[in-house]
Scaffold this motif. Structure first.
Motif, PDB file in Angstrom:
ATOM      1  N   PHE A 239       0.806  -1.223   0.000  1.00  0.00           N
ATOM      2  CA  PHE A 239       0.000   0.000   0.000  1.00  0.00           C
ATOM      3  C   PHE A 239       0.843   1.279   0.000  1.00  0.00           C
ATOM      4  CE2 PHE A 239      -2.913  -3.217   1.601  1.00  0.00           C
ATOM      5  CZ  PHE A 239      -4.044  -2.950   0.844  1.00  0.00           C
ATOM      6  N   ASN A 240       2.150   1.162   0.124  1.00  0.00           N
ATOM      7  CA  ASN A 240       3.005   2.346   0.041  1.00  0.00           C
ATOM      8  C   ASN A 240       2.797   3.066  -1.288  1.00  0.00           C
ATOM      9  OD1 ASN A 240       4.711   3.095   2.272  1.00  0.00           O
ATOM     10  ND2 ASN A 240       5.664   1.055   2.091  1.00  0.00           N
ATOM     11  N   ASP A 241       2.551   4.387  -1.191  1.00  0.00           N
ATOM     12  CA  ASP A 241       2.375   5.263  -2.352  1.00  0.00           C
ATOM     13  C   ASP A 241       1.136   4.933  -3.194  1.00  0.00           C
ATOM     14  OD1 ASP A 241       4.772   6.595  -1.708  1.00  0.00           O
ATOM     15  OD2 ASP A 241       5.924   5.003  -2.694  1.00  0.00           O
ATOM     16  N   LYS A 242       0.198   4.190  -2.617  1.00  0.00           N
ATOM     17  CA  LYS A 242      -1.035   3.881  -3.326  1.00  0.00           C
ATOM     18  C   LYS A 242      -2.148   4.850  -2.895  1.00  0.00           C
ATOM     19  CE  LYS A 242       0.350   0.066  -5.451  1.00  0.00           C
ATOM     20  NZ  LYS A 242       1.727  -0.073  -4.960  1.00  0.00           N
ATOM     21  N   LYS A 243      -3.182   4.953  -3.745  1.00  0.00           N
ATOM     22  CA  LYS A 243      -4.357   5.758  -3.421  1.00  0.00           C
ATOM     23  C   LYS A 243      -5.456   4.809  -2.932  1.00  0.00           C
ATOM     24  CE  LYS A 243      -5.556   9.206  -6.076  1.00  0.00           C
ATOM     25  NZ  LYS A 243      -6.110   9.997  -7.203  1.00  0.00           N
ATOM     26  N   ILE A 244      -5.995   5.118  -1.742  1.00  0.00           N
ATOM     27  CA  ILE A 244      -6.992   4.239  -1.124  1.00  0.00           C
ATOM     28  C   ILE A 244      -8.280   5.029  -0.900  1.00  0.00           C
ATOM     29  CG2 ILE A 244      -7.491   2.682   0.789  1.00  0.00           C
ATOM     30  CD1 ILE A 244      -4.459   2.658   1.388  1.00  0.00           C
ATOM     31  N   ALA A 245      -9.387   4.512  -1.402  1.00  0.00           N
ATOM     32  CA  ALA A 245     -10.702   5.144  -1.218  1.00  0.00           C
ATOM     33  C   ALA A 245     -11.376   4.573   0.020  1.00  0.00           C
ATOM     34  CB  ALA A 245     -11.577   4.920  -2.442  1.00  0.00           C
ATOM     35  N   THR A 246     -11.994   5.437   0.799  1.00  0.00           N
ATOM     36  CA  THR A 246     -12.643   4.974   2.032  1.00  0.00           C
ATOM     37  C   THR A 246     -13.633   5.997   2.568  1.00  0.00           C
ATOM     38  OG1 THR A 246     -12.263   4.096   4.255  1.00  0.00           O
ATOM     39  CG2 THR A 246     -10.882   5.943   3.553  1.00  0.00           C
ATOM     40  N   SER A 247     -14.553   5.501   3.396  1.00  0.00           N
ATOM     41  CA  SER A 247     -15.441   6.376   4.168  1.00  0.00           C
ATOM     42  C   SER A 247     -14.974   6.468   5.617  1.00  0.00           C
ATOM     43  CB  SER A 247     -16.877   5.827   4.127  1.00  0.00           C
ATOM     44  OG  SER A 247     -17.366   5.768   2.810  1.00  0.00           O
ATOM     45  N   TYR A 248     -13.833   5.847   5.898  1.00  0.00           N
ATOM     46  CA  TYR A 248     -13.307   5.801   7.271  1.00  0.00           C
ATOM     47  C   TYR A 248     -11.853   6.274   7.302  1.00  0.00           C
ATOM     48  CZ  TYR A 248     -17.487   3.015   7.954  1.00  0.00           C
ATOM     49  OH  TYR A 248     -18.800   2.598   8.004  1.00  0.00           O
ATOM     50  N   PRO A 249     -11.622   7.555   6.989  1.00  0.00           N
ATOM     51  CA  PRO A 249     -10.246   8.049   6.908  1.00  0.00           C
ATOM     52  C   PRO A 249      -9.503   8.031   8.239  1.00  0.00           C
ATOM     53  CG  PRO A 249     -11.814   9.860   6.767  1.00  0.00           C
ATOM     54  CD  PRO A 249     -12.608   8.596   6.654  1.00  0.00           C
ATOM     55  N   HIS A 250     -10.188   8.267   9.349  1.00  0.00           N
ATOM     56  CA  HIS A 250      -9.512   8.298  10.650  1.00  0.00           C
ATOM     57  C   HIS A 250      -8.960   6.920  11.013  1.00  0.00           C
ATOM     58  CE1 HIS A 250      -8.597   9.145  14.828  1.00  0.00           C
ATOM     59  NE2 HIS A 250      -9.372   8.127  15.190  1.00  0.00           N
ATOM     60  N   ILE A 251      -9.794   5.897  10.899  1.00  0.00           N
ATOM     61  CA  ILE A 251      -9.348   4.536  11.226  1.00  0.00           C
ATOM     62  C   ILE A 251      -8.232   4.105  10.293  1.00  0.00           C
ATOM     63  CG2 ILE A 251     -10.036   2.108  11.366  1.00  0.00           C
ATOM     64  CD1 ILE A 251     -12.849   3.070  12.110  1.00  0.00           C
ATOM     65  N   LEU A 252      -8.397   4.413   9.011  1.00  0.00           N
ATOM     66  CA  LEU A 252      -7.387   4.009   8.028  1.00  0.00           C
ATOM     67  C   LEU A 252      -6.060   4.719   8.263  1.00  0.00           C
ATOM     68  CD1 LEU A 252      -6.458   2.525   5.516  1.00  0.00           C
ATOM     69  CD2 LEU A 252      -7.517   4.329   4.130  1.00  0.00           C
ATOM     70  N   SER A 253      -6.090   6.017   8.497  1.00  0.00           N
ATOM     71  CA  SER A 253      -4.838   6.762   8.695  1.00  0.00           C
ATOM     72  C   SER A 253      -4.106   6.281   9.940  1.00  0.00           C
ATOM     73  CB  SER A 253      -5.115   8.263   8.783  1.00  0.00           C
ATOM     74  OG  SER A 253      -5.946   8.567   9.886  1.00  0.00           O
ATOM     75  N   THR A 254      -4.851   5.943  10.986  1.00  0.00           N
ATOM     76  CA  THR A 254      -4.238   5.416  12.205  1.00  0.00           C
ATOM     77  C   THR A 254      -3.542   4.085  11.925  1.00  0.00           C
ATOM     78  OG1 THR A 254      -5.908   6.489  13.597  1.00  0.00           O
ATOM     79  CG2 THR A 254      -4.655   4.684  14.583  1.00  0.00           C
ATOM     80  N   PHE A 255      -4.207   3.230  11.173  1.00  0.00           N
ATOM     81  CA  PHE A 255      -3.623   1.928  10.830  1.00  0.00           C
ATOM     82  C   PHE A 255      -2.363   2.102   9.985  1.00  0.00           C
ATOM     83  CE2 PHE A 255      -3.274  -1.483   7.640  1.00  0.00           C
ATOM     84  CZ  PHE A 255      -3.037  -2.566   8.478  1.00  0.00           C
ATOM     85  N   LEU A 256      -2.452   2.938   8.958  1.00  0.00           N
ATOM     86  CA  LEU A 256      -1.300   3.131   8.078  1.00  0.00           C
ATOM     87  C   LEU A 256      -0.103   3.707   8.841  1.00  0.00           C
ATOM     88  CD1 LEU A 256      -3.076   4.561   4.898  1.00  0.00           C
ATOM     89  CD2 LEU A 256      -2.232   2.226   5.259  1.00  0.00           C
ATOM     90  N   LYS A 257      -0.383   4.624   9.751  1.00  0.00           N
ATOM     91  CA  LYS A 257       0.684   5.209  10.559  1.00  0.00           C
ATOM     92  C   LYS A 257       1.353   4.143  11.424  1.00  0.00           C
ATOM     93  CE  LYS A 257       1.612   8.887  13.928  1.00  0.00           C
ATOM     94  NZ  LYS A 257       1.024   9.989  14.733  1.00  0.00           N
ATOM     95  N   ASP A 258       0.545   3.278  12.026  1.00  0.00           N
ATOM     96  CA  ASP A 258       1.079   2.205  12.866  1.00  0.00           C
ATOM     97  C   ASP A 258       1.936   1.230  12.061  1.00  0.00           C
ATOM     98  OD1 ASP A 258      -0.179   3.266  15.057  1.00  0.00           O
ATOM     99  OD2 ASP A 258      -1.889   1.888  15.006  1.00  0.00           O
ATOM    100  N   GLN A 259       1.599   1.089  10.782  1.00  0.00           N
ATOM    101  CA  GLN A 259       2.327   0.158   9.910  1.00  0.00           C
ATOM    102  C   GLN A 259       3.467   0.830   9.142  1.00  0.00           C
ATOM    103  OE1 GLN A 259       1.700  -3.206   9.728  1.00  0.00           O
ATOM    104  NE2 GLN A 259       0.170  -2.921  11.354  1.00  0.00           N
ATOM    105  N   ASN A 260       3.671   2.129   9.403  1.00  0.00           N
ATOM    106  CA  ASN A 260       4.694   2.905   8.696  1.00  0.00           C
ATOM    107  C   ASN A 260       4.481   2.900   7.179  1.00  0.00           C
ATOM    108  OD1 ASN A 260       6.230   3.649  11.045  1.00  0.00           O
ATOM    109  ND2 ASN A 260       6.998   1.535  11.111  1.00  0.00           N
TER     110      ASN A 260
END
Length: 284
Positions: free
Chosen positions: A109-130
């Motif tokens: 998922f690095n440098d990919k574009k991800i569509a979602t209705s849950y940006p807060h949950i997703l951004s938290t997950f991505l941050k945790d996964q670096n």
């Protein structure tokens, strides 16, 4: 004093919430056309809202408590408190990508574009996964985003997975699991807290009875201990002496998932007149 409960105005969570309230003895009228409905025989009123408005309504005191999906509660990140996990309307929030792509791990998922209705949950997950990715927030029909070139992946609710399959997507990462929650305002008055406690007591009684059966049978005293060992019940089975010499009546509660296993063993032990009854409520 009346406790105000916010409930989703439509959808699966609405249906299951209405069924739960009905089973707890809370009767509502005109729920289809009225925003605010008072119960007939319990000090609560139900306010029908959009699911994503419920966490804020509870946090700000517009309503005292609310029944909402855990996914919405976590996404909105409002200052409210979980009073009880309800165990229904279960789903998961997952990352999905086109089915033909070779996927190895979350680094994809690095440098990919991800569509979602849950940006807060997703951004938290991505941050945790670096992981560094571009989040494209949209509402509704998230699953069509890759096919129209709006994104390379999606992050959305998954229940059966059928929607993903129909859009040629595959689930690759489960980020969180969700169920219905009963949430409450952190500054609830004492009288309203007492009403909430009574409501939770009723919910517990209903849910304790889920997937359990009441069993009654007759057995000879020589087999009684073997049967008691098989039927521990909530504490221990109820045993009553019958008029026939050497015979007893045994009553207990069994889990539905073990029903056929236990019935087969009971018959092997000589149990007779086995009667199985549904349980509507159970008070522990």
């Amino acid at each position: 004093m009346t406790l105000r409960i916010a409930v989703q105005s439509k959808g699966r969570l609405f249906e299951e919430t209405m069924e739960l309230l009905k089973e707890t003895g809370i009767k509502l009228n005109n729920t289809k056309r009225t925003l605010l409905v008072r119960a007939n025989d319990f000090p609560v009123e139900v306010l029908f809202l959009r699911d994503d408005d419920i966490p804020q309504a509870v946090a700000t005191g517009v309503t005292d408590v609310g029944i909402v999906g855990e996914n919405e509660f976590v996404e909105k990140n409002e200052d409210a408190e979980v009073a009880k996990r309800l165990g229904f309307s279960k789903c998961r929030l997952s990352l999905a990508i086109p089915k033909d792509i070779d996927y190895k791990d979350v680094s994809w998922f690095n440098d990919k574009k991800i569509a979602t209705s849950y940006p807060h949950i997703l951004s938290t997950f991505l941050k945790d996964q670096n992981i560094t990715a571009e989040i494209h927030e949209i509402t509704g029909s998230v699953e069509i985003s890759p096919s129209i070139g709006l994104s390379e992946a999606i992050f959305d609710i998954v229940s059966s997975g059928a929607t993903l399959v129909s859009n040629r997507l595959k689930e690759v990462e489960v980020v969180m699991r969700s169920e219905a929650l009963l949430i409450k305002n952190k500054n609830l008055e004492a009288e309203k807290s007492a009403i909430l406690d009574d409501l939770i007591f009723r919910i517990d009684a209903v849910q304790t009875a889920y997937k359990k059966k009441y069993i009654m049978l007759n057995a000879h005293e020589s087999k009684l201990q073997d049967i008691i060992d098989l039927l521990p019940g909530m504490n221990s089975p109820t045993v009553t002496q019958l008029a026939s010499n050497g015979w007893c009546s045994v009553q207990s509660v069994i889990e539905e998932k073990r029903f056929w296993e236990i019935i087969t063993k009971l018959k092997a032990l000589g149990a007779e007149g086995i009667l199985i009854l549904p349980i509507e409520k159970m008070i522990l």
